[in-house]
Design an enzyme around this catalytic site. Sequence first.
Site, PDB file in Angstrom:
ATOM      1  NE  ARG A   1      14.378  13.654  -2.699  1.00  0.00           N
ATOM      2  CZ  ARG A   1      14.251  14.243  -1.517  1.00  0.00           C
ATOM      3  NH1 ARG A   1      13.208  13.993  -0.754  1.00  0.00           N
ATOM      4  NH2 ARG A   1      15.147  15.084  -1.087  1.00  0.00           N
TER       5      ARG A   1
ATOM      6  CG  MET B   1      -2.128  -0.925   0.910  1.00  0.00           C
ATOM      7  SD  MET B   1      -3.291  -0.989   2.235  1.00  0.00           S
ATOM      8  CE  MET B   1      -3.722   0.703   2.462  1.00  0.00           C
TER       9      MET B   1
ATOM     10  CG  HIS C   1       4.635  10.751  -7.059  1.00  0.00           C
ATOM     11  ND1 HIS C   1       5.330  10.520  -5.896  1.00  0.00           N
ATOM     12  CD2 HIS C   1       3.633  11.601  -6.732  1.00  0.00           C
ATOM     13  CE1 HIS C   1       4.773  11.198  -4.909  1.00  0.00           C
ATOM     14  NE2 HIS C   1       3.752  11.867  -5.389  1.00  0.00           N
TER      15      HIS C   1
HETATM   16  P1  NAI Z   1      15.252  16.589   2.544  1.00  0.00           P
HETATM   17  O1  NAI Z   1      15.319  16.715   1.072  1.00  0.00           O
HETATM   18  O2  NAI Z   1      15.069  17.812   3.354  1.00  0.00           O
HETATM   19  O3  NAI Z   1      16.522  15.784   3.084  1.00  0.00           O
HETATM   20  C1  NAI Z   1      17.705  16.023   2.559  1.00  0.00           C
HETATM   21  C2  NAI Z   1      18.690  15.451   3.550  1.00  0.00           C
HETATM   22  O4  NAI Z   1      18.935  14.090   3.246  1.00  0.00           O
HETATM   23  C3  NAI Z   1      20.009  16.160   3.464  1.00  0.00           C
HETATM   24  O5  NAI Z   1      19.968  17.316   4.250  1.00  0.00           O
HETATM   25  C4  NAI Z   1      20.930  15.095   3.991  1.00  0.00           C
HETATM   26  O6  NAI Z   1      20.933  15.051   5.385  1.00  0.00           O
HETATM   27  C5  NAI Z   1      20.300  13.813   3.481  1.00  0.00           C
HETATM   28  N1  NAI Z   1      20.929  13.427   2.219  1.00  0.00           N
HETATM   29  C6  NAI Z   1      20.487  13.670   0.964  1.00  0.00           C
HETATM   30  N2  NAI Z   1      21.368  13.195   0.059  1.00  0.00           N
HETATM   31  C7  NAI Z   1      22.389  12.664   0.761  1.00  0.00           C
HETATM   32  C8  NAI Z   1      23.592  12.026   0.402  1.00  0.00           C
HETATM   33  N3  NAI Z   1      23.921  11.817  -0.869  1.00  0.00           N
HETATM   34  N4  NAI Z   1      24.387  11.603   1.389  1.00  0.00           N
HETATM   35  C9  NAI Z   1      24.071  11.783   2.689  1.00  0.00           C
HETATM   36  N5  NAI Z   1      22.931  12.376   3.083  1.00  0.00           N
HETATM   37  C10 NAI Z   1      22.110  12.816   2.140  1.00  0.00           C
HETATM   38  O7  NAI Z   1      14.183  15.501   2.860  1.00  0.00           O
HETATM   39  P2  NAI Z   1      13.056  15.600   3.943  1.00  0.00           P
HETATM   40  O8  NAI Z   1      12.120  16.665   3.534  1.00  0.00           O
HETATM   41  O9  NAI Z   1      13.645  15.603   5.296  1.00  0.00           O
HETATM   42  O10 NAI Z   1      12.309  14.226   3.692  1.00  0.00           O
HETATM   43  C11 NAI Z   1      12.797  12.986   4.118  1.00  0.00           C
HETATM   44  C12 NAI Z   1      11.950  11.935   3.419  1.00  0.00           C
HETATM   45  O11 NAI Z   1      10.565  12.191   3.718  1.00  0.00           O
HETATM   46  C13 NAI Z   1      12.054  11.974   1.890  1.00  0.00           C
HETATM   47  O12 NAI Z   1      11.983  10.661   1.403  1.00  0.00           O
HETATM   48  C14 NAI Z   1      10.819  12.751   1.464  1.00  0.00           C
HETATM   49  O13 NAI Z   1      10.398  12.404   0.161  1.00  0.00           O
HETATM   50  C15 NAI Z   1       9.815  12.328   2.520  1.00  0.00           C
HETATM   51  N6  NAI Z   1       8.742  13.296   2.743  1.00  0.00           N
HETATM   52  C16 NAI Z   1       9.032  14.606   3.025  1.00  0.00           C
HETATM   53  C17 NAI Z   1       8.013  15.507   3.262  1.00  0.00           C
HETATM   54  C18 NAI Z   1       8.295  16.930   3.631  1.00  0.00           C
HETATM   55  O14 NAI Z   1       7.351  17.713   3.751  1.00  0.00           O
HETATM   56  N7  NAI Z   1       9.535  17.340   3.848  1.00  0.00           N
HETATM   57  C19 NAI Z   1       6.597  15.083   3.205  1.00  0.00           C
HETATM   58  C20 NAI Z   1       6.406  13.684   2.950  1.00  0.00           C
HETATM   59  C21 NAI Z   1       7.453  12.832   2.718  1.00  0.00           C
END
Ligand code: NAI
Length: 403
Positions: free
Chosen positions: A326, A207, A213
């Site tokens: 993504r 689920m 997407h």
């Molecule tokens: P984000 O894009 O803010 O996180 C980026 C972080 O991931 C970087 O700051 C770093 O710490 C880490 N990262 C990225 N590439 C890296 C690399 N090559 N090596 C090491 N660390 C790396 O993501 P966010 O917003 O915190 O989201 C986390 C998860 O939650 C993602 O899968 C996102 O799709 C999902 N999500 C996010 C939402 C939101 O509102 N922010 C809502 C629903 C889901």
Amino acid sequence: MPGNVVLCVCGGGSGAHALAGLATQKGVEVRVLTLFEGEAKKWSRAVQKEEMTVVINENNRPPREVMSKPKMITKDPEEAIPDSDVIIFTVPASVHEMYFKAIAEHIGKRALIVGLPGQAGFEFQCRDILGEKASLISVMSFESLPWECRVREFGKRVEILGTKIYLTGSLIRGKSVTKPPLMTLQKFLGSQPILRQSKHFLETIIMSYSFIHPVIFYGKWKDWDGKKVNEAPLFYQGIDEPTTELLQKCSDECTAVAAAILEAAPTKANLSDVKDIHHWYMENYKNEIAEASDLFHSITTNKAYEGLKHPMEESESGMVPDFSTRYLTEDIPMGMVVLRGLAEVMGVSVPIHDMLIEWGQEKMGKEYLVDGKLTGKDIESTRCPQRYGFLSLDAILTGEKSN
Ligand code: NAI
């Protein structure tokens, strides 16, 4: 108060900021482990002078601010992981492997590891990398983040734009006794979202609806002539009827896989809660959908989707679709390919998944499916069960690899 629980938040993005800020404020000892170059130093410096602010927007109320400072911010797993009772991954799924490998030797036998979100195949990857330790610890994988949130100023300010009402996660309980997982996590987050546990970890994988997407992308751009466009089309609210039909067919393929698993292992894999996509929308977005009579309207009249547009690459002369989003690079290898792998093990054919994976892999320059088999050169970057040697339903359910 969660008492003496130690929480390690893995990540340095928006979700990690929100989680670290809220849990610290609730009296939990929070450690932040970020492996991304320079982030630990930058975040530590930011909170040296002043505590971090989490701005919380709640329905019909003025925004609220809470201030806090995590106890530790580091890039060193040896500092952060030992003694951590709960380890939460709040990073994109593509970096989970890096975290698992970095922390594996330091994880305590009673730890709870959580993917927030986990995305499909989280458990397979965990079992593969942690080996025998994986059967001792408990593992949870949630369908999403609890919030829509954005870092406004790194290490200083994060804004929670909205909080989900419910959030469902799966649990594989380890052999070692641990604190009650769901209750412990609920205390970190406060009263909302209300955390719920799915009946089986495969339910959360099936689920995850990771086709949504890619299907919407395909529906909009499959016949694209390569010419630049002037504006980004609406993403969810811009879908048409043929795209809706494809969404429904993908959902039907997922429920067929669930039915096959339930039939083969009725006492070991309770998938009786697996829902069709329309029912899932009606349940999860009931307050946001103006017209819920069918799937098309459940998406196009969904307030949560208002104004959201297709990811595009911009230049001075116009825009083109961004195939490195993504929405494809995670949702296909960490989603659709995992479902496709389950289907293969169960002998269920999923032709619409195949067609979409083939279309997406070509757009991304990847190769997962070749002649209808998961043998492409990039299969190692997916989390399908075959990649880890889980080649039978029994192996998938128990984590014991097939010979
Ligand atoms: P984000 O894009 O803010 O996180 C980026 C972080 O991931 C970087 O700051 C770093 O710490 C880490 N990262 C990225 N590439 C890296 C690399 N090559 N090596 C090491 N660390 C790396 O993501 P966010 O917003 O915190 O989201 C986390 C998860 O939650 C993602 O899968 C996102 O799709 C999902 N999500 C996010 C939402 C939101 O509102 N922010 C809502 C629903 C889901």
